[in-house]
Design a protein around this motif. Structure first.
Motif, PDB file in Angstrom:
ATOM      1  N   ARG A 579       0.841  -1.206   0.000  1.00 56.97           N
ATOM      2  CA  ARG A 579       0.000   0.000   0.000  1.00 56.97           C
ATOM      3  C   ARG A 579       0.876   1.256   0.000  1.00 56.97           C
ATOM      4  NH1 ARG A 579      -4.836   1.230   4.389  1.00 56.97           N
ATOM      5  NH2 ARG A 579      -5.540   3.193   3.480  1.00 56.97           N
ATOM      6  N   LEU A 580       1.959   1.207   0.771  1.00 58.02           N
ATOM      7  CA  LEU A 580       2.857   2.360   0.836  1.00 58.02           C
ATOM      8  C   LEU A 580       3.497   2.641  -0.521  1.00 58.02           C
ATOM      9  CD1 LEU A 580       5.385   3.130   3.647  1.00 58.02           C
ATOM     10  CD2 LEU A 580       6.161   3.128   1.292  1.00 58.02           C
ATOM     11  N   TYR A 581       3.972   1.574  -1.202  1.00 65.16           N
ATOM     12  CA  TYR A 581       4.627   1.758  -2.498  1.00 65.16           C
ATOM     13  C   TYR A 581       3.636   2.198  -3.568  1.00 65.16           C
ATOM     14  CZ  TYR A 581       9.160   0.146  -0.933  1.00 65.16           C
ATOM     15  OH  TYR A 581      10.367   0.072  -0.289  1.00 65.16           O
ATOM     16  N   GLN A 582       2.386   1.731  -3.450  1.00 66.30           N
ATOM     17  CA  GLN A 582       1.381   2.164  -4.409  1.00 66.30           C
ATOM     18  C   GLN A 582       1.102   3.652  -4.258  1.00 66.30           C
ATOM     19  OE1 GLN A 582      -0.305   0.169  -6.935  1.00 66.30           O
ATOM     20  NE2 GLN A 582      -0.600   2.300  -7.566  1.00 66.30           N
ATOM     21  N   GLN A 583       0.979   4.114  -3.011  1.00 63.43           N
ATOM     22  CA  GLN A 583       0.738   5.534  -2.777  1.00 63.43           C
ATOM     23  C   GLN A 583       1.926   6.371  -3.244  1.00 63.43           C
ATOM     24  OE1 GLN A 583      -2.252   6.918  -1.539  1.00 63.43           O
ATOM     25  NE2 GLN A 583      -1.221   8.715  -2.387  1.00 63.43           N
ATOM     26  N   LEU A 584       3.124   5.868  -2.987  1.00 58.71           N
ATOM     27  CA  LEU A 584       4.327   6.570  -3.419  1.00 58.71           C
ATOM     28  C   LEU A 584       4.393   6.624  -4.946  1.00 58.71           C
ATOM     29  CD1 LEU A 584       6.900   7.949  -2.432  1.00 58.71           C
ATOM     30  CD2 LEU A 584       8.027   5.715  -2.403  1.00 58.71           C
ATOM     31  N   TYR A 585       4.032   5.534  -5.584  1.00 59.39           N
ATOM     32  CA  TYR A 585       4.007   5.465  -7.058  1.00 59.39           C
ATOM     33  C   TYR A 585       3.031   6.509  -7.611  1.00 59.39           C
ATOM     34  CZ  TYR A 585       3.245   3.464 -11.723  1.00 59.39           C
ATOM     35  OH  TYR A 585       3.138   3.271 -13.083  1.00 59.39           O
TER      36      TYR A 585
END
Length: 628
Positions: A579-585
């Motif tokens: 979820r964190l990497y998706q938001q960062l992406y």
């Protein structure tokens, strides 16, 4: 001979008594001293052997009287004399290879032995010497078949079975010091724990048997408790005003005083009557307990020993202030010891210092009254054990006698507090220690770093640092934190080695390749050994966006350049982080639309977008689909 001389000789008499009664006639047995207490420097007898009720002394201050009392009139007559002899031996010498028991251990043995003695009575055995392994085996079978009427017909728990069967083993051992010994061990080819199902494959656990309070429950519980503690001074101002009002109206009827108090509360903004206010005061005590237990990791008996003005502060060489709480611990024989507290815990203890004042006064009044009647009244010593304590309660069953809150009463109050806040959790005092250890382990693990602000000394070498700050600390707590940390690492290693679990990061991809190679798996004798080896051989901690296995904290990916973990040979990234990497992406793709960050800025953003995409694809996610 003066009364003082006679009383002072009681300790010497006890020391000179035999350790068992086999060689004594009944008349001499009856005059043996079972328990005595010291009252203002002299000794007073509490219980004699010949009495039907023995009141034991010692134990922690949170032990209620009923857990220190043995009523031998409840023992079937054929075994009453033998039971007294066995308990006396147990009190004097304990069991082989073990220390002398405290009153709670004696009471537990007595309670667990009673079903066995009733079993023998139903079989019409006249003496313990007639007990055989077959009789004991029948008893074990009956216990396993027994159903609990109060718990919807459920069988006895393994812990209860183990207690009952262990009591039979104890009776066999202790009966050897009576005139009617049990001739042979109760189950020659087995043991109490084995019969109770607590040995063998599958009985070991990574985790504590104490249930871990869920985060959402604990958060709501602590917030409610802390909010009430913050209102504590206001509530106590009202209480003191009510007490002053009652003193002014001394001699008036109860109804008149109650009416005046209700009017006083209304005039001072209290929405509710006197009954609701008194309940709120009891809730304030529970709230203070929750806050201190949550922030110290203390056991129930350790908080029971807390006295007024228990806190003090120290300052290290850098000017950092630390607050400490003094108390006692009997769990490991540590005696007087100390715990570190953040300021929220300090506030709760200051509230309790004031909350306890009228209760402490009631104890002092009891001591004065008893001393006026009999200066050597054993109950004076009992009352003195509780003077100065802050977690106190008054018993309506004993003329409002004030004593330290027992663990049973504390648990009842905790359950009521949780239920009153709409929390569906069977709360108990011992759960706070495990929750504290779990939070501390997770803080050291990296995902609850706020604890480092409260307890500034925690580090990779946590125990040594703590001891350097205060060598009087209760150090076993740090061992329990380490146990929780080990359990967290074991659970994480188990997840990493699951063939169906996708992993990203440089080390995560290496683990995926490694676990698929059969030659790597066969070097371990079984899967638990493999999991344990991975957990113990890696320095695992969280930096919030990956699990880092590096043995230092110098990597820039832990702070300034978080996306570097996507290809780092020390990083493991799981679905937990997706979820964190998706938001960062998603955020970085928006930054790519900026036209004022230059070619270098755009190149760096694109690099980080690619890194995030690589992580998400490795974890089985389509970044574009998730973005939509």
């Amino acid at each position: 001979m003066s009364k003082k001389t006679i009383v002072s000789s009681i300790r010497a008499r006890m020391d000179a008594q035999p350790h068992d009664v086999r060689a004594l006639p009944e008349s001499e047995c009856d005059s043996l001293i079972v328990s005595a207490v010291e009252v203002d420097g002299v000794w007073a007898i509490k219980s004699l052997y010949g009495a039907d009720r023995w009141e034991l002394t010692g134990g922690t201050s949170n032990t209620p009287a009923n857990q220190r009392t043995l009523d031998f009139s409840r023992v079937p007559i054929p075994y009453r004399a033998a039971m007294k002899a066995m308990v006396y031996r147990y009190l004097r010498r304990g069991r082989k290879g073990k220390k002398r028991p405290g009153p709670v251990s004696v009471a537990k043995l007595y309670a667990h032995a009673m079903p066995f003695l009733r079993h023998l009575d139903r079989l019409a055995l006249k003496r313990l010497g007639a007990v055989t392994p077959m009789i004991c085996s029948i008893y074990a079978t009956e216990c396993k078949a027994e159903r609990q009427a109060k718990r919807k017909g459920k069988p006895l728990s393994p812990i209860t079975l183990a207690g009952r069967f262990s009591a039979v083993e104890a009776l066999y051992e202790l009966s050897q010091y009576t005139t009617s010994p049990i001739p042979s061990p109760p189950w020659p080819d087995s043991s109490a724990l084995h019969l109770a199902g607590q040995t063998g494959v599958g009985t070991g656990q990574y985790h504590s048997k104490t249930p871990l309070i869920p985060d959402e429950v604990f958060t709501a519980l602590f917030q409610a408790a802390h909010a009430l503690v913050e209102r504590g001074e206001t509530l106590l101002e009202l209480r003191d005003g009510l007490d002053a009002l009652a003193a002014q109206r001394e001699g008036q009827s109860k109804s008149a005083i109650r009416g005046a108090k209700n009017r006083y509360l209304k005039a001072h903004g209290w929405k509710g009557g006197l009954h609701e206010f008194n309940l709120e005061l009891l809730d304030l005590r529970t709230a203070c307990y929750i806050v201190v237990a949550s922030l110290s990791g203390c056991r129930n008996h350790e908080l029971a020993y807390v006295q007024s003005n228990a806190c003090y502060r120290t300052e290290d060489d850098d000017g950092v202030l630390y607050w400490w709480m003094r108390s006692q611990s009997t769990k490991t024989g540590a005696g007087h010891t100390e715990w570190m507290l953040p300021e929220a815990g300090l506030l709760a203890l200051r509230v309790m210092d004031r909350w306890a004042v009228p209760y402490q006064a009631m104890i002092e009044a009891e001591i004065v009254a008893r001393r006026a009647v009999d200066p050597q009244d054993p109950e004076i010593a009992e009352a003195q054990k509780h003077r100065g304590a802050v977690f106190l309660g008054a018993s309506s069953k004993h003329a409002n006698q004030v004593r330290t809150l027992s663990q049973v009463s504390c648990n009842s109050a905790l359950k009521a507090f949780a239920k009153g806040r709409g929390l569906d959790w069977d709360l108990a005092s011992h759960q706070f220690r495990r929750k504290f250890a779990n939070y501390a382990a997770r803080s050291k693990f990296g995902d609850l770093r706020y604890l480092r602000e409260h307890f500034k000394h925690w580090s990779q070498n946590m125990t040594n640092d703590a001891y350097a700050l205060n060598e009087s600390q209760e150090m076993e707590l740090y061992a329990e934190i380490q146990d929780e940390l080990d359990a967290l690492k074991m659970g994480l290693a188990e997840q990493w080695l699951n063939p169906a679990e996708p992993l990203a990061g440089g080390y995560g991809k290496n683990l995926v390749a490694w676990r698929s190679a059969e030659e790597n798996i066969v070097i371990f004798k079984d899967r638990p050994s493999m999991v344990r080896s991975i957990a113990e051989s890696h320095a695992i901690r969280s930096n919030g966006h990956a699990w880092c296995t590096a043995d230092d904290d110098k990597c820039l990916g832990n702070s300034f350049e978080k996306t570097r973990c996507s290809g780092c040979d020390n990083a493991v990234i799981g679905r937990y982080h997706a979820r964190l990497y998706q938001q960062l992406y998603n955020d970085l793709k928006e930054v790519l639309k900026c036209d004022d960050i230059g070619r270098g800025g755009l190149a760096r953003v694109q690099r980080d977008v690619d890194r995030c995409r690589d992580v998400l694809i490795s974890l089985g996610y389509d970044p574009e689909a998730q973005a939509a």
